[in-house]
Design a protein around this motif. Structure first.
Motif, PDB file in Angstrom:
ATOM      1  N   GLY A 184     -56.953  -0.053 -46.379  1.00 13.15           N
ATOM      2  CA  GLY A 184     -57.603   1.119 -45.805  1.00 13.15           C
ATOM      3  C   GLY A 184     -59.093   0.930 -45.658  1.00 13.15           C
ATOM      4  N   ARG A 185     -59.714   0.318 -46.655  1.00 14.53           N
ATOM      5  CA  ARG A 185     -61.157   0.079 -46.580  1.00 14.53           C
ATOM      6  C   ARG A 185     -61.494  -0.888 -45.458  1.00 14.53           C
ATOM      7  N   ALA A 186     -60.622  -1.855 -45.231  1.00 15.46           N
ATOM      8  CA  ALA A 186     -60.845  -2.793 -44.135  1.00 15.46           C
ATOM      9  C   ALA A 186     -60.777  -2.096 -42.778  1.00 15.46           C
ATOM     10  N   GLN A 187     -59.945  -1.080 -42.656  1.00 20.29           N
ATOM     11  CA  GLN A 187     -59.776  -0.381 -41.375  1.00 20.29           C
ATOM     12  C   GLN A 187     -60.823   0.693 -41.129  1.00 20.29           C
ATOM     13  N   HIS A 188     -61.491   1.130 -42.192  1.00 20.04           N
ATOM     14  CA  HIS A 188     -62.385   2.290 -42.087  1.00 20.04           C
ATOM     15  C   HIS A 188     -63.462   2.066 -41.018  1.00 20.04           C
ATOM     16  N   GLY A 189     -63.500   2.940 -40.051  1.00 19.62           N
ATOM     17  CA  GLY A 189     -64.506   2.875 -38.999  1.00 19.62           C
ATOM     18  C   GLY A 189     -64.132   2.011 -37.812  1.00 19.62           C
ATOM     19  N   TRP A 190     -63.009   1.286 -37.886  1.00 22.03           N
ATOM     20  CA  TRP A 190     -62.632   0.435 -36.758  1.00 22.03           C
ATOM     21  C   TRP A 190     -62.084   1.271 -35.617  1.00 22.03           C
ATOM     22  N   ARG A 191     -62.495   0.926 -34.391  1.00 18.02           N
ATOM     23  CA  ARG A 191     -61.977   1.585 -33.192  1.00 18.02           C
ATOM     24  C   ARG A 191     -61.681   0.513 -32.145  1.00 18.02           C
ATOM     25  N   ALA A 192     -60.553   0.648 -31.468  1.00 18.54           N
ATOM     26  CA  ALA A 192     -60.198  -0.303 -30.416  1.00 18.54           C
ATOM     27  C   ALA A 192     -61.157  -0.161 -29.246  1.00 18.54           C
ATOM     28  N   THR A 193     -61.560  -1.305 -28.674  1.00 21.11           N
ATOM     29  CA  THR A 193     -62.476  -1.287 -27.533  1.00 21.11           C
ATOM     30  C   THR A 193     -61.760  -1.591 -26.226  1.00 21.11           C
ATOM     31  N   GLY A 194     -60.531  -2.136 -26.304  1.00 20.54           N
ATOM     32  CA  GLY A 194     -59.822  -2.548 -25.097  1.00 20.54           C
ATOM     33  C   GLY A 194     -59.959  -4.037 -24.836  1.00 20.54           C
ATOM     34  N   ASP A 195     -60.892  -4.700 -25.525  1.00 17.76           N
ATOM     35  CA  ASP A 195     -61.034  -6.153 -25.442  1.00 17.76           C
ATOM     36  C   ASP A 195     -60.226  -6.735 -26.604  1.00 17.76           C
ATOM     37  N   TRP A 196     -59.056  -7.294 -26.305  1.00 17.80           N
ATOM     38  CA  TRP A 196     -58.139  -7.665 -27.381  1.00 17.80           C
ATOM     39  C   TRP A 196     -58.722  -8.704 -28.325  1.00 17.80           C
ATOM     40  N   THR A 231     -49.296   0.457 -42.919  1.00 18.97           N
ATOM     41  CA  THR A 231     -48.536   0.831 -41.724  1.00 18.97           C
ATOM     42  C   THR A 231     -49.470   1.067 -40.541  1.00 18.97           C
ATOM     43  N   ALA A 232     -50.599   1.711 -40.792  1.00 17.94           N
ATOM     44  CA  ALA A 232     -51.575   1.952 -39.722  1.00 17.94           C
ATOM     45  C   ALA A 232     -52.141   0.633 -39.209  1.00 17.94           C
ATOM     46  N   ALA A 233     -52.370  -0.329 -40.109  1.00 17.15           N
ATOM     47  CA  ALA A 233     -52.905  -1.628 -39.694  1.00 17.15           C
ATOM     48  C   ALA A 233     -51.899  -2.394 -38.854  1.00 17.15           C
ATOM     49  N   VAL A 234     -50.632  -2.395 -39.266  1.00 16.46           N
ATOM     50  CA  VAL A 234     -49.592  -3.065 -38.489  1.00 16.46           C
ATOM     51  C   VAL A 234     -49.499  -2.456 -37.094  1.00 16.46           C
ATOM     52  N   GLU A 235     -49.506  -1.137 -37.030  1.00 11.64           N
ATOM     53  CA  GLU A 235     -49.440  -0.443 -35.739  1.00 11.64           C
ATOM     54  C   GLU A 235     -50.632  -0.794 -34.865  1.00 11.64           C
ATOM     55  N   ALA A 236     -51.821  -0.834 -35.465  1.00  6.42           N
ATOM     56  CA  ALA A 236     -53.038  -1.111 -34.699  1.00  6.42           C
ATOM     57  C   ALA A 236     -53.033  -2.530 -34.135  1.00  6.42           C
ATOM     58  N   ILE A 237     -52.674  -3.506 -34.952  1.00  3.69           N
ATOM     59  CA  ILE A 237     -52.700  -4.902 -34.503  1.00  3.69           C
ATOM     60  C   ILE A 237     -51.649  -5.152 -33.424  1.00  3.69           C
ATOM     61  N   LEU A 238     -50.444  -4.641 -33.650  1.00  3.75           N
ATOM     62  CA  LEU A 238     -49.410  -4.790 -32.623  1.00  3.75           C
ATOM     63  C   LEU A 238     -49.812  -4.075 -31.334  1.00  3.75           C
TER      64      LEU A 238
END
Length: 233
Positions: A81-93, A129-136
């Protein structure tokens, strides 16, 4: 801990004051466990130590976690969770995967003792689960077919966590041992003769510098390059 003594989740969410009047919660226990692991390593993950640090009866921890392994999985999920905090997808994979990978690595390096305990665990919990969803999601939106997206996801996550654990192990070494390991490159490899070890001798000045930092950022770029080569036109 015994799983028979755990209470249902709704009751576990009730905050209860400790002897010092601090409201006990799932989050407080996990934060305290992270701090204790950082100070004392794996042996810190006991009900007795937690109770003492929280100023609470050790048995109170049973209201929030079924076992020490249940708590360890919560710690592992907290790091994710701490690793994901503040991350947002930009569209550049590529940029998005790079950011996720570097965040994972940094989060585990911030808690090296906990990383050694948790990097290899699968939690199935909220943050993981949120990280798996985000990466996929990043991979599928980029246009990778599902079988390829899953394979790249697997390689990406294992690489990130593998380097996180490796570098955490180095950070967790006693200072004298860590210094001695680094000195080997200068004291041993840099003195190898060109007549017996021509390749080491030719690159020793580079090795002594490069081996002082993590190989993860470069390895991550290699993986992203390989993934890009497999992306359908």
């Amino acid at each position: 801990m015994s799983s028979e003594r755990a209470v249902p989740a709704p009751q576990r969410r009730r905050r209860r004051p400790t002897k010092q009047g601090v409201l006990l919660s799932h989050e407080l226990i996990v934060d305290t466990a992270l701090r204790l692991i950082g100070q004392h390593g794996a042996e810190a993950l006991t009900v007795r130590r937690l109770g003492a640090a929280l100023g609470a009866d050790p048995s109170t921890v049973y209201r929030y976690f079924r076992s020490t392994d249940d708590l360890l999985l919560a710690v592992a999920d907290e790091l994710i969770g701490r690793a994901q905090h503040g991350w947002r997808a930009t569209g550049d994979w590529r940029a998005d995967l790079r950011a996720i990978g570097l965040r994972i690595h940094a989060a585990y390096q911030a808690h090296p003792q906990a990383a050694l305990l948790a990097a290899h665990r699968t939690t199935g919990r909220e943050h993981e689960t949120a990280a798996v969803e985000a990466i996929l999601g990043v991979l599928r939106r980029a246009g990778f077919p599902d079988p390829e997206a899953v394979r790249i996801y697997h390689a990406f996550v294992d690489q990130s966590l593998g380097f996180a654990a490796l570098d955490a192990a180095a950070l967790a070494l006693p200072a004298a041992a860590a210094h001695a390991d680094l000195q080997v490159w200068q004291a041993s490899y840099a003195r190898r003769g060109a007549d017996t070890h021509p390749h080491i001798a030719a690159t020793a000045h580079l090795l002594t510098t490069d081996m002082r930092r993590s190989g993860y950022p470069f390895a991550l770029e290699l993986l992203l390059d390989a993934a890009a080569a497999r992306l359908p036109a």
